[in-house]
Every structure is written in C-alpha cells, then in structure tokens.
Scaffold this active site. Structure first.
Site, short mmCIF file in Angstrom:
data_model
loop_
_atom_site.label_atom_id
_atom_site.label_comp_id
_atom_site.label_asym_id
_atom_site.label_seq_id
_atom_site.Cartn_x
_atom_site.Cartn_y
_atom_site.Cartn_z
N VAL A 48 -24.42 69.86 -25.45
CA VAL A 48 -24.12 68.75 -26.35
C VAL A 48 -24.15 69.24 -27.79
O VAL A 48 -25.11 69.89 -28.21
CB VAL A 48 -25.12 67.59 -26.17
CG1 VAL A 48 -24.74 66.42 -27.06
CG2 VAL A 48 -25.15 67.14 -24.72
N GLY B 247 -28.03 70.39 -17.25
CA GLY B 247 -27.70 71.18 -16.09
C GLY B 247 -26.25 71.60 -16.03
O GLY B 247 -25.93 72.65 -15.51
N GLY C 217 -28.33 69.74 -27.89
CA GLY C 217 -29.13 70.15 -26.74
C GLY C 217 -28.23 70.53 -25.60
O GLY C 217 -27.02 70.74 -25.76
N GLY C 218 -28.80 70.61 -24.40
CA GLY C 218 -28.03 70.99 -23.23
C GLY C 218 -28.70 70.50 -21.97
O GLY C 218 -29.87 70.11 -21.98
N ASP D 166 -29.88 59.63 -11.99
CA ASP D 166 -30.70 60.65 -12.66
C ASP D 166 -31.45 60.04 -13.84
O ASP D 166 -31.50 60.62 -14.92
CB ASP D 166 -29.81 61.80 -13.13
CG ASP D 166 -30.61 63.03 -13.56
OD1 ASP D 166 -31.73 63.21 -13.04
OD2 ASP D 166 -30.14 63.79 -14.42
N LYS E 21 -20.09 66.30 -25.60
CA LYS E 21 -20.64 66.97 -24.41
C LYS E 21 -19.55 67.86 -23.84
O LYS E 21 -18.48 67.39 -23.47
CB LYS E 21 -21.11 65.94 -23.39
CG LYS E 21 -21.72 66.55 -22.13
CD LYS E 21 -22.06 65.48 -21.11
CE LYS E 21 -23.24 64.66 -21.51
NZ LYS E 21 -24.50 65.41 -21.44
N ALA F 30 -23.81 70.73 -18.84
CA ALA F 30 -23.06 70.63 -20.09
C ALA F 30 -23.95 70.93 -21.29
O ALA F 30 -25.17 70.87 -21.21
CB ALA F 30 -22.46 69.22 -20.23
#
Length: 661
Positions: free
Chosen positions: A25, A21, A18-19, A134, A40, A23
């Site tokens: 992955v 903001g 996935g990805g 976050d 990452k 980086a």
C-alpha cells in the site's frame, strides 16, 4: 514502486503506507481531484498468477459496491505495466492494533462505540452478501476524529485460494480465525461474527485470547479451547459485556449470534443498569448431557416360559391326580407360545420397517457448480444430482452472458439433502444505469465519477458568455436514458468562458492604428508617450499584455508611443589649463657657441578635446611653446554629459581630464 512515479498519469506515488500478504500500500496524490489517496498494488510474486489477479479484480469490484461511512471507499481499479492496483480512500490515522497499544486501557464506552461502528460496517457488507473473511484490528483504521473504517473487504479470499503460503499473513490472521475456518471449512457470516468477538476481547483486555509458537498451534486452540473469561482479566467488566464476547466466540455456529445486527443490538445495552445482574452466558451445546438408551425388554416372554416349565413339571407330578387340570395347562402353554411368536414377528417387522425408512430418507449430496449454465442446462444437471431448480431471480452482470446463471443458493460445494431446491441468480446482461443531467457541473469532477463506472469520456471545448469556464455546457446523452457504461462514449461540451482574441503585436502601429484596433475588438486602451532614441516619433514602443495573450471583450490594454529623441539644452563650459615648458639643450656650431652660447629648443604641443562638436581622436590645436603657457578651452555639452581633453607635449601625454557642465 518508486516514489514520484505516476500511475495512469494521475496517481503520483508520494510515500509508503504498509503491506500485507498479497499487496503493498502506497500513499499517492490524485492529480485530477487534488486529494491524497491510498494505492494498493498487487505484489510482484502474484503478477503471473492469473487466478489471483482475477480474484483480486473481482473482489475489488465487489468492494466498490460497499458505500458506508465505516468502510474505506474504493475509488478506482486499474492496471499499468503489469501492475494491478486499487485506489482507495486515504485514512489519516492508525490501525486498531496500534490504537489498542497506544490507548489501553480503553474506557468501556469507547470500546462499545468503536465496536458499534465496526458492526455497522460488517452488517452493511453482509446485507450485500459480502463476507470479509479476514477481520482483524490490522484491517480496521481509526482516523484522527475517532471514526473506524474497515478495509480489505473480500480481498482476503484471493489470498486464501492461492497456492502460495504467506506465513506472516496467516500468523497475523490466525489469532482471529473462526473454528470452522481453522478446520478448513467455508467462511460464513457467523465466521465474521466470531472474529468480531475476538476483536472485542482484545479491546477489553489488550491482548488476543490464544497465542502460540506457530499458526497451527493457535488454530487448534480456536476449535479445542474455550475463550478465556475477560472478567478474569478485569473484574470491573460488566457480565453483560462479557456475555457478548462469549456468545460471539461460541465454538458451535448454532450458539453464536445469528446476525451482526443481533450482536450490535445486544452490545448496545451491555453497559445498561438493567442488565447488571445478568447471568454468565453458557452455550446450549455445552449444557446437553449424554442420553443412555435403555435396551428393549424381552425378559417378560422368557419368565413366562420358565413359569410354564415349572407348571409342566408340577402338572407331571400331579398327572395321576388330575388329568383335566393337565389338559388345561397344556392349552395355556400353547397359547403362550403363539403369543411369543407374534411378539417376535412384530419385533422383526419393526426392524425391517426401520431399515426401509432409513434407506428411503433423503441422502446428503454436494451442490454442483452450475454457474454459466442456462436454465435448461442447470435443470438437467441438478436433476442428475438429485436436486431441483428452485426460484430464479435476475441480476445485471458484465462478466456472465445474458440468460446464464451467475450464482446459486446454496453455493456450489455445500452439502444438502436430496431434492433440495437450489435457487439461482441469472444474468440479465450488462448492467445499465440511468444517465444523469451533468450540465452546469464541473467537467473534471464528472469525468472522475464516470471513469469509475467505466464510461468512455470525450471533451469538446467551446466558448460561452453565460457558462463559467470548466463547466459542462451540453452532453450527447439525454437525461434518464438507460445506457451500459462500458459500451457508452459520452461527449461533453465544456465552456472555455467568453470568446477570446489573441493580442496582436502592435509594434510600428501609429496612435490612430492602435485606437482603430481596440475599437474593432471592444477593448479599453490607455496610451502613454515617452521619448525614444530607437523608435520613430509617433510609433508604438511597447504594449501590455504581451503579444499572443488571450483577451476577451472589455479587456484593458496599455500602449506606450514614442515622442522621438528628447531635446536636451546645450551648455558652454570653459576650462583653463596650464602647460609647462620643458627645457631641452642642443649643441650649436662652434662659431655659434662661441659668439652666442647655448640656445633654447621649443616644445611641440598637441591638444585633443571631446564635446558635442569635437571627437577625442581628432586634433583640436597644435602649437609650440618656449615657456610655461596658459590656454582656455571652450566645451559645448548637454545636461549630464561630460567633456574630455588631452595635452600631448613632444609626443608624451602630460594631461588628460574630464569636464562637467
């Protein structure tokens, strides 16, 4: 990043995960430890932003200090071809956002179990003075066993401090943003608690409390509107469980849980029978009423003045009747005027005192940045800002020079009163560790562990009759010796097993030579013999293992020795063949024809044969025939061998056959 690429020659990229903001992955395989990992990699648009890269590394290093079963472990940090990357534990499963969508409604007991794991992880981070900043379901992973693991600890700060706006990332996080963060304030431990309350709300209702068309509109709702009641969505939710949501998401920090431990303890009993009659939680700040201050009463003096005026008028009308009474009234008026002046003076004095006290009270000042200063420099700088250097503690740090300040408490930028004590942490230099005894352990595992700690590792191979191959025989650093990892080179002597020998090429060796060779090296040999047309009698035909193979004392080898060509008995085979005569006419002289008539011409016959004594290309017999003729051929043949013959009549081959024994 391309599938199949190897980072640092160790992490082979096998897929994408996935990805976010800042980086992307990827799924990768650790070729040394033979395990799947998540890698990452910093996005391309951040690679030239040195501040982001520095924060990315710093926060990643901070995350490596967090060791907890509910926190995704960070294994390695590196850079290759300007690619900044972090190697993390790969969690096979899904994030909490997808888990909610796939399993909603979730039983209350399961909700509290998931939240308990998350709270335990956040509490450990807060204990290490790390704020997540976050927290959201997308950063919480649920593995196939139902274990929750939090990822991206501290990484969010790098994104929040860069000048590049990541709309999608903000939109994904703003639903869980605390009011103080939405106003642009600094994140605290209680900011994480607010986000945890929103996550609990979503677990119970299946959706977030605030939504809107833009990130700004959602952020406004966080500090303007109260979080909706979860019981309005599901009346079965116990009031005690709703109270956990309400207290965690209180607008004012003072009304929230003070620590994550407090929230975790409250949640642990939210489903208990003892709390079923609990009243709905109301923040203290919402219950306060506005106080109206009464004005200072000054009417008493004025009413006395009026009374005096009336008495004066009355006294004037009666002046002729009683002069003595008038004199008394005048004296009384004079006293009252004096009293009024005294009261007025006291009132003015109280105002002056109030302003003096107000002006003498400590003013608010901002804590200056004193990182990288010495103790003396910080003392002077704080004094200039009307602050006082407080307690000094030491902490190992590789980035800050020994004796210089790493951080302050309160932090730089916070507003405090004048003369506040500012506690500081001073660098004691690079971090030292006690070196362990690794003898007898696997070299590859130890190498991977020490690489994480920034040691330089060197390997020296050595044979050993007692230590298994791949295990460490010795090390050049003593056990419990204090060392600085990044400044230390460790040399391990690693066992290659028993001392070995390269298998020699035994071609041409005699049987005795083979026996001498194995005796000298301590091998065991098995000798077999075979016939050979190529290898001379008594010499080695083949060997096992092959030449160059590493062998150890006691190894078994096998050798095949030639017996020379095999003697095969000969057989005699007789073959009878029929040769037909072909008539040919030839004209004779007239005198001959007339006297004798026509005359027959003989056939010329040539026979070729092939056996142990003859070759097919050599003439065996040659003769003439004038009639059909039968002859017998004798062949000398070995077992399994075939003979051949060919009959040529007048230059034409009329027979060609094989003969078997």
């Amino acid at each position: 990043m391309e599938i199949g690429r190897k980072l640092n020659g160790r992490y082979k990229i096998t897929g994408t995960v996935g990805g976010g903001g800042m980086a992307h992955v990827y799924l990768a395989h650790d070729l040394i430890l033979d395990r799947d990992v998540a890698v990452k990699v910093l996005r391309y648009d951040f690679r030239d932003d040195q501040d982001t890269i520095r924060r990315f590394k710093r926060e990643a290093l901070a995350a490596t200090e967090l060791v907890h079963p509910n926190i995704v472990s960070v294994y390695d940090i590196g850079e290759e071809d300007n690619n900044q990357y972090i190697v993390m534990e790969y969690v096979k499963g899904m994030d909490l956002k997808k888990y909610i969508h796939a399993n909603f409604p979730i039983p209350y007991q399961k909700v509290t179990n998931i939240m308990d794991q998350v709270l335990s992880a956040v509490a450990a981070a807060h204990h290490s003075r790390i704020i997540h900043r976050d927290l959201k379901p997308q950063n919480i992973l649920i593995d196939e066993s139902g274990v929750a693991k939090i990822t991206d600890f501290g990484i969010a700060v790098a994104l929040s401090q860069t000048s590049i706006t990541q709309t999608n990332s903000l939109l994904g996080s703003v639903h869980y943003l605390s009011p103080e963060q939405a106003r642009g304030g600094m994140a605290t431990n209680q900011s994480d608690i607010y986000s945890l309350g929103i996550i609990l709300y979503e677990l119970l209702t299946g959706h977030v409390p605030f939504d809107g068309e833009s990130a700004v509109s959602i952020a406004l709702k966080h500090f303007q509107e109260t979080v909706p009641s979860v019981k309005s969505y599901d009346q079965r939710i116990p009031q005690a469980l709703e109270n956990v949501v309400l207290k965690a998401t209180a607008k004012e920090v003072a009304d929230r849980y003070k620590t994550v431990y407090e929230m975790q303890h409250d949640l642990a009993t939210a489903l208990s029978v003892e709390r079923r009659d609990e009243l709905k939680y109301s923040p203290a700040s919402m219950m306060e009423t506005t106080k109206i201050l009464e004005p200072i009463p000054l009417g008493a003096a004025s009413s006395k003045e009026v009374e005096t005026a009336k008495e004066k008028k009355s006294s004037k009308s009666k002046q002729l009747e009683n002069n003595e009474k008038l004199t008394k009234v005048k004296n009384k008026k004079t006293k009252k005027k004096k009293a009024l002046l005294v009261l007025l003076g006291l009132f003015l004095l109280s105002i002056v005192v109030f302003f003096l006290i107000a002006n003498s009270a400590p003013k608010d000042v901002s804590v200056p940045d004193i990182t990288d200063m010495t103790e003396n420099e910080a003392t002077k700088f704080l004094s200039e800002n009307k602050l006082i250097l407080g307690e000094i503690s030491e902490e190992a740090n590789s980035d800050v020079k020994e004796g210089n300040i790493i951080k302050s408490d309160p932090k730089a930028g916070l507003s405090v009163k004048e003369n506040t004590l500012i506690n500081v942490v001073v660098s004691s230099g690079k971090k030292t560790v006690e070196f362990l005894d690794y003898t007898g352990e696997s070299y590859e595992e130890v190498e991977a562990e020490l690489n994480k700690q920034d040691f330089t590792i060197e390997r020296k191979d050595e044979s050993s009759d007692t230590v298994e191959p791949g295990l460490i025989i010795s090390q050049n650093i003593n056990e419990n010796e204090e060392v600085i990892p990044e400044d230390t080179t460790v040399t391990f002597t690693v066992s290659t097993g028993k001392a070995g020998f390269e298998m020699r090429d035994l071609s041409g060796y005699s049987e005795k030579g083979v026996k001498d060779y194995v005796a000298d090296n301590g091998f065991n040999v098995t000798i077999t013999k075979e016939y050979s047309n190529e290898v001379a009698d008594g010499q080695v035909i083949s060997q096992e293992p092959a030449t160059g193979t590493i062998l150890y004392v006691g190894a078994d080898i096998s050798v095949v020795i030639s017996q020379g060509p095999e003697d095969i008995p000969l057989k005699t085979v007789k073959e009878t063949i029929q040769i037909s005569y072909e008539e040919l006419e030839e004209d004779l002289p007239e005198s001959t024809n007339e006297s004798n008539g026509e005359q027959l011409i003989p056939n010329s016959v040539t026979i070729y044969m092939e056996d142990q004594e003859h070759k097919l290309g050599t003439v065996f017999q040659q003769f003439e025939i004038s009639e059909d003729t039968e002859i017998e051929l004798t062949f000398i043949l070995q077992e399994g061998e075939k003979g051949r013959y060919k009959v040529v009549r007048d230059g034409e081959t009329i027979q060609e056959e094989e003969v078997s024994p």
